[in-house]
Design a protein around this motif. Sequence first.
Motif, mmCIF file in Angstrom:
data_model
loop_
_atom_site.group_PDB
_atom_site.id
_atom_site.type_symbol
_atom_site.label_atom_id
_atom_site.label_comp_id
_atom_site.label_asym_id
_atom_site.label_seq_id
_atom_site.Cartn_x
_atom_site.Cartn_y
_atom_site.Cartn_z
ATOM 1 N N ASP A 88 0.801 -1.224 0.000
ATOM 2 C CA ASP A 88 0.000 0.000 0.000
ATOM 3 C C ASP A 88 0.835 1.277 0.000
ATOM 4 O O ASP A 88 0.334 2.345 0.309
ATOM 5 N N LEU A 89 2.112 1.169 -0.340
ATOM 6 C CA LEU A 89 2.992 2.322 -0.435
ATOM 7 C C LEU A 89 3.524 2.387 -1.874
ATOM 8 O O LEU A 89 4.117 1.424 -2.355
ATOM 9 N N VAL A 90 3.295 3.506 -2.546
ATOM 10 C CA VAL A 90 3.785 3.664 -3.913
ATOM 11 C C VAL A 90 5.290 3.903 -3.849
ATOM 12 O O VAL A 90 5.751 4.879 -3.264
ATOM 13 N N LEU A 91 6.062 2.972 -4.420
ATOM 14 C CA LEU A 91 7.520 3.062 -4.397
ATOM 15 C C LEU A 91 8.044 3.861 -5.576
ATOM 16 O O LEU A 91 9.016 4.601 -5.448
ATOM 17 N N MET A 92 7.427 3.689 -6.739
ATOM 18 C CA MET A 92 7.868 4.384 -7.957
ATOM 19 C C MET A 92 6.640 4.820 -8.749
ATOM 20 O O MET A 92 5.705 4.048 -8.912
ATOM 21 N N SER A 93 6.672 6.060 -9.251
ATOM 22 C CA SER A 93 5.586 6.572 -10.091
ATOM 23 C C SER A 93 6.007 7.887 -10.714
ATOM 24 O O SER A 93 6.994 8.501 -10.298
ATOM 25 N N SER A 94 5.238 8.336 -11.692
ATOM 26 C CA SER A 94 5.525 9.629 -12.309
ATOM 27 C C SER A 94 5.283 10.760 -11.315
ATOM 28 O O SER A 94 5.950 11.787 -11.370
ATOM 29 N N VAL A 95 4.359 10.582 -10.388
ATOM 30 C CA VAL A 95 4.096 11.596 -9.363
ATOM 31 C C VAL A 95 5.314 11.761 -8.456
ATOM 32 O O VAL A 95 5.686 12.868 -8.083
ATOM 33 N N LYS A 96 5.966 10.657 -8.116
ATOM 34 C CA LYS A 96 7.171 10.714 -7.275
ATOM 35 C C LYS A 96 8.400 11.131 -8.078
ATOM 36 O O LYS A 96 9.461 11.368 -7.518
ATOM 37 N N ASN A 97 8.248 11.181 -9.412
ATOM 38 C CA ASN A 97 9.320 11.586 -10.319
ATOM 39 C C ASN A 97 10.578 10.714 -10.176
ATOM 40 O O ASN A 97 11.696 11.203 -10.198
#
Length: 74
Positions: free
Chosen positions: A36-45
């Motif tokens: 339930d934790l976003v590790l990688m994404s475009s939001v996190k750049n």
Amino acid sequence: PRHKCGNQKSCPQNYFAFKIISGAANVVGPSICFEDLVLMSSVKNNIGRGLNIALVNGTTGQLLKTDDFDMYSG
């Protein structure tokens, strides 16, 4: 009910929940969710063109490292 990482089912006890989305060209970026934790994404750049990798300790679930490998440029 809501399940970790937006999965359709809950994981059995002593298993980690994860979801990997590959993305679509330049329109939708890839993402990696773990417990339930976003590790990688475009939001996190913190994603790049090619392979996006998140290294996680298989016993503790602790994030060790994230990186990307551009397979197009060599």
